[in-house]
Scaffold this motif. Structure first.
Motif, PDB file in Angstrom:
ATOM      1  N   HIS A   1       0.835  -1.191  -0.013  1.00  0.00           N
ATOM      2  CA  HIS A   1       0.033   0.150   0.182  1.00  0.00           C
ATOM      3  C   HIS A   1       0.869   1.176  -0.051  1.00  0.00           C
ATOM      4  O   HIS A   1       0.614   2.234  -0.747  1.00  0.00           O
ATOM      5  N   ARG A   2       1.746   1.327   0.740  1.00  0.00           N
ATOM      6  CA  ARG A   2       2.758   2.294   0.801  1.00  0.00           C
ATOM      7  C   ARG A   2       3.636   2.684  -0.618  1.00  0.00           C
ATOM      8  O   ARG A   2       3.981   3.779  -0.638  1.00  0.00           O
ATOM      9  N   LYS A   3       3.677   1.381  -1.149  1.00  0.00           N
ATOM     10  CA  LYS A   3       4.387   1.518  -2.511  1.00  0.00           C
ATOM     11  C   LYS A   3       3.731   1.927  -3.788  1.00  0.00           C
ATOM     12  O   LYS A   3       3.985   2.029  -4.905  1.00  0.00           O
TER      13      LYS A   3
ATOM     14  N   ASN B   1      -2.150 -19.481 -13.737  1.00  0.00           N
ATOM     15  CA  ASN B   1      -0.920 -18.707 -13.557  1.00  0.00           C
ATOM     16  C   ASN B   1      -0.579 -18.565 -12.103  1.00  0.00           C
ATOM     17  O   ASN B   1      -1.500 -18.207 -11.400  1.00  0.00           O
ATOM     18  N   TYR B   2       0.390 -19.219 -11.698  1.00  0.00           N
ATOM     19  CA  TYR B   2       0.767 -19.395 -10.118  1.00  0.00           C
ATOM     20  C   TYR B   2       2.071 -19.284  -9.814  1.00  0.00           C
ATOM     21  O   TYR B   2       3.110 -19.559 -10.549  1.00  0.00           O
ATOM     22  N   GLY B   3       2.327 -19.110  -8.482  1.00  0.00           N
ATOM     23  CA  GLY B   3       3.909 -19.161  -8.112  1.00  0.00           C
ATOM     24  C   GLY B   3       4.098 -19.010  -6.585  1.00  0.00           C
ATOM     25  O   GLY B   3       2.929 -18.912  -6.008  1.00  0.00           O
ATOM     26  N   VAL B   4       5.238 -18.734  -6.009  1.00  0.00           N
ATOM     27  CA  VAL B   4       5.715 -18.576  -4.718  1.00  0.00           C
ATOM     28  C   VAL B   4       6.432 -17.165  -4.546  1.00  0.00           C
ATOM     29  O   VAL B   4       7.063 -17.019  -5.363  1.00  0.00           O
ATOM     30  N   PHE B   5       6.002 -16.489  -3.428  1.00  0.00           N
ATOM     31  CA  PHE B   5       6.671 -15.278  -3.026  1.00  0.00           C
ATOM     32  C   PHE B   5       6.944 -15.466  -1.520  1.00  0.00           C
ATOM     33  O   PHE B   5       6.015 -15.145  -0.827  1.00  0.00           O
ATOM     34  N   TYR B   6       8.119 -15.884  -1.122  1.00  0.00           N
ATOM     35  CA  TYR B   6       8.349 -16.311   0.229  1.00  0.00           C
ATOM     36  C   TYR B   6       9.259 -15.340   0.683  1.00  0.00           C
ATOM     37  O   TYR B   6      10.416 -15.239   0.534  1.00  0.00           O
ATOM     38  N   PRO B   7       8.808 -14.233   1.509  1.00  0.00           N
ATOM     39  CA  PRO B   7       9.905 -13.374   2.113  1.00  0.00           C
ATOM     40  C   PRO B   7      10.380 -14.041   3.369  1.00  0.00           C
ATOM     41  O   PRO B   7       9.715 -14.457   4.418  1.00  0.00           O
ATOM     42  N   PHE B   8      11.881 -14.045   3.629  1.00  0.00           N
ATOM     43  CA  PHE B   8      12.476 -14.675   4.520  1.00  0.00           C
ATOM     44  C   PHE B   8      12.619 -13.857   5.737  1.00  0.00           C
ATOM     45  O   PHE B   8      13.830 -13.350   5.819  1.00  0.00           O
ATOM     46  N   GLN B   9      11.812 -13.612   6.673  1.00  0.00           N
ATOM     47  CA  GLN B   9      11.766 -12.747   7.700  1.00  0.00           C
ATOM     48  C   GLN B   9      10.748 -13.190   8.608  1.00  0.00           C
ATOM     49  O   GLN B   9       9.983 -13.802   8.415  1.00  0.00           O
ATOM     50  N   THR B  10      11.116 -12.590   9.930  1.00  0.00           N
ATOM     51  CA  THR B  10      10.132 -12.749  10.895  1.00  0.00           C
ATOM     52  C   THR B  10       9.098 -11.703  11.060  1.00  0.00           C
ATOM     53  O   THR B  10       9.605 -10.653  10.897  1.00  0.00           O
TER      54      THR B  10
ATOM     55  N   ASP C   1      10.732  -3.461   7.507  1.00  0.00           N
ATOM     56  CA  ASP C   1      11.569  -2.723   6.102  1.00  0.00           C
ATOM     57  C   ASP C   1      11.672  -3.810   5.285  1.00  0.00           C
ATOM     58  O   ASP C   1      12.944  -4.551   5.539  1.00  0.00           O
ATOM     59  N   PHE C   2      11.138  -3.794   4.205  1.00  0.00           N
ATOM     60  CA  PHE C   2      11.382  -4.957   3.294  1.00  0.00           C
ATOM     61  C   PHE C   2      12.558  -4.977   2.253  1.00  0.00           C
ATOM     62  O   PHE C   2      12.938  -5.662   1.677  1.00  0.00           O
ATOM     63  N   SER C   3      13.296  -3.470   2.391  1.00  0.00           N
ATOM     64  CA  SER C   3      14.046  -3.214   1.343  1.00  0.00           C
ATOM     65  C   SER C   3      15.541  -4.271   1.475  1.00  0.00           C
ATOM     66  O   SER C   3      15.980  -4.764   0.293  1.00  0.00           O
ATOM     67  N   ALA C   4      15.588  -4.869   2.668  1.00  0.00           N
ATOM     68  CA  ALA C   4      16.730  -5.935   2.651  1.00  0.00           C
ATOM     69  C   ALA C   4      16.235  -7.358   2.859  1.00  0.00           C
ATOM     70  O   ALA C   4      17.148  -8.199   3.112  1.00  0.00           O
ATOM     71  N   VAL C   5      15.028  -7.644   2.813  1.00  0.00           N
ATOM     72  CA  VAL C   5      14.417  -9.028   3.111  1.00  0.00           C
ATOM     73  C   VAL C   5      14.533  -9.760   1.855  1.00  0.00           C
ATOM     74  O   VAL C   5      14.345  -9.405   0.903  1.00  0.00           O
ATOM     75  N   PRO C   6      15.366 -10.958   1.985  1.00  0.00           N
ATOM     76  CA  PRO C   6      15.451 -11.787   0.988  1.00  0.00           C
ATOM     77  C   PRO C   6      13.992 -12.348   0.649  1.00  0.00           C
ATOM     78  O   PRO C   6      13.127 -12.758   1.238  1.00  0.00           O
TER      79      PRO C   6
ATOM     80  N   GLY D   1       8.481  -8.279  -6.803  1.00  0.00           N
ATOM     81  CA  GLY D   1       9.281  -8.366  -5.607  1.00  0.00           C
ATOM     82  C   GLY D   1      10.221  -7.452  -5.601  1.00  0.00           C
ATOM     83  O   GLY D   1      10.367  -6.887  -4.415  1.00  0.00           O
ATOM     84  N   LYS D   2      10.696  -6.751  -6.514  1.00  0.00           N
ATOM     85  CA  LYS D   2      11.675  -5.640  -6.618  1.00  0.00           C
ATOM     86  C   LYS D   2      10.920  -4.438  -6.214  1.00  0.00           C
ATOM     87  O   LYS D   2      11.630  -3.301  -5.990  1.00  0.00           O
ATOM     88  N   VAL D   3       9.753  -4.230  -6.440  1.00  0.00           N
ATOM     89  CA  VAL D   3       9.078  -3.163  -5.688  1.00  0.00           C
ATOM     90  C   VAL D   3       9.291  -2.867  -4.186  1.00  0.00           C
ATOM     91  O   VAL D   3       9.389  -1.776  -3.721  1.00  0.00           O
ATOM     92  N   LEU D   4       9.664  -4.109  -3.594  1.00  0.00           N
ATOM     93  CA  LEU D   4       9.615  -4.212  -2.115  1.00  0.00           C
ATOM     94  C   LEU D   4      11.273  -4.266  -1.635  1.00  0.00           C
ATOM     95  O   LEU D   4      11.466  -3.638  -0.671  1.00  0.00           O
ATOM     96  N   SER D   5      11.712  -5.365  -2.320  1.00  0.00           N
ATOM     97  CA  SER D   5      13.076  -5.552  -1.701  1.00  0.00           C
ATOM     98  C   SER D   5      14.150  -5.503  -2.946  1.00  0.00           C
ATOM     99  O   SER D   5      13.940  -5.772  -4.186  1.00  0.00           O
ATOM    100  N   ASP D   6      15.289  -5.520  -2.595  1.00  0.00           N
ATOM    101  CA  ASP D   6      16.517  -5.328  -3.591  1.00  0.00           C
ATOM    102  C   ASP D   6      17.112  -6.654  -3.346  1.00  0.00           C
ATOM    103  O   ASP D   6      18.029  -6.853  -3.987  1.00  0.00           O
ATOM    104  N   ASN D   7      16.403  -7.664  -2.747  1.00  0.00           N
ATOM    105  CA  ASN D   7      17.205  -9.170  -2.676  1.00  0.00           C
ATOM    106  C   ASN D   7      15.976 -10.062  -3.185  1.00  0.00           C
ATOM    107  O   ASN D   7      15.556 -10.624  -2.200  1.00  0.00           O
ATOM    108  N   VAL D   8      15.630 -10.256  -4.393  1.00  0.00           N
ATOM    109  CA  VAL D   8      14.542 -11.305  -4.876  1.00  0.00           C
ATOM    110  C   VAL D   8      15.657 -12.232  -5.431  1.00  0.00           C
ATOM    111  O   VAL D   8      16.454 -12.261  -6.419  1.00  0.00           O
ATOM    112  N   ILE D   9      15.215 -13.841  -4.912  1.00  0.00           N
ATOM    113  CA  ILE D   9      16.113 -14.513  -5.443  1.00  0.00           C
ATOM    114  C   ILE D   9      15.061 -15.777  -5.839  1.00  0.00           C
ATOM    115  O   ILE D   9      14.129 -16.386  -5.144  1.00  0.00           O
ATOM    116  N   GLU D  10      15.492 -16.526  -6.912  1.00  0.00           N
ATOM    117  CA  GLU D  10      14.712 -17.693  -7.590  1.00  0.00           C
ATOM    118  C   GLU D  10      15.118 -18.976  -6.725  1.00  0.00           C
ATOM    119  O   GLU D  10      16.361 -18.940  -6.721  1.00  0.00           O
TER     120      GLU D  10
END
Length: 268
Positions: free
Chosen positions: A26-28, A110-119, A127-132, A150-159
């Protein structure tokens, strides 16, 4: 700059992950159309924060969203996905331990996974900017779409595929959940013995900083790694009088430290 093509989202869930994701998106400037929760009052709490419609029945889902984010407990994901009506947008889940195979046979194109590795917790916005953010998708085109989103939120998007993601989730349980529990036990000792809990913080911060210099085993300190039997026995006696569960945890972890130091890691 890579263009994010997803502008409208529906969030399925209202818990810790859903709340942090919803507020961050929402903030983005991403439009959150709806928030779904089985309990209407829970949906309302998050919906009001992100200017969305709150719903508690999947029949009421809008069909015109570009992305449907399933941010639910692992046990709830299969039931909710199988209950979805035909939707025009992509459907993703945010679970670390749930395979992408959960979408198989459901007729979702069309489907997939979007897993933010954070508590996450509702009380503190992350702050999502550094969240993998670990992503996976059922086609190269969808993977690109999720990556750009994912890059809208984080600089660390990993397949990352489902198998590796399950192991990553397990590391999170050890690194975060178990570590936090040990600190909770420390808090209980400090509280009972009238020791300020904050005095432990510099010790913990230094330990974490050193751990990521290299192999944490090389920075292990304390009576277990020194095989200081006298101190270990003294601690066990103290804990046995304080709390037997903590005494057992102390003995188990001390043995694990010694075994890892002497034998290294090996599969049973």
């Amino acid at each position: 700059m890579v263009e994010n093509k997803i502008k409208s989202v529906v969030i399925l869930g209202s818990g810790n992950v859903a709340t942090n994701l919803g507020v961050a998106l929402h903030r983005k400037g991403i439009s959150i159309l709806q928030v779904y929760s089985r309990k209407q009052s829970n949906a309302v709490v998050l919906a009001e924060r992100v200017n969305a419609q709150a719903i508690s029945n999947l029949v009421d889902l809008r069909e015109d969203a570009e992305l449907y984010i399933t941010a639910l407990s692992d046990s709830a994901i299969p039931d909710v996905l199988s209950s979805l009506k035909p939707l025009g947008g992509m459907v993703i889940h945010t679970s670390g331990s749930t395979s992408m195979d959960v979408f198989n046979g459901l007729g979702i194109a069309n489907y997939g996974v979007f897993y933010p590795f954070q508590t996450f917790s509702r009380a503190k916005q992350v702050d999502f900017s550094a969240v993998p953010i670990c992503i996976e998708a059922n086609s190269p085109e969808n993977l690109t779409c999720i990556r750009n989103f994912g890059k809208v939120l984080s600089d660390n998007v990993i397949e990352m595929d489902s198998e590796k993601r399950k192991w990553l989730h397990l590391t999170g349980v050890f690194a975060c959940n178990f570590s936090n529990h040990l600190l909770a036990l420390v808090f209980k000792i400090c509280e009972e013995k009238e020791i300020p809990f904050e005095i432990v913080k510099p010790l913990v911060v230094e330990m974490v900083n050193k751990a990521f210099i290299g192999n944490p085993t090389n920075f292990q300190t304390g009576p277990a790694v020194r095989n200081d039997v006298v101190t270990i026995q003294k601690h066990v006696k103290m804990l046995s009088e304080f709390n037997m569960d903590m005494a057992d945890i102390y003995k188990m972890l001390s043995l694990s430290i010694q075994n890892l130091r002497v034998n290294g890691f090996h599969k049973e």
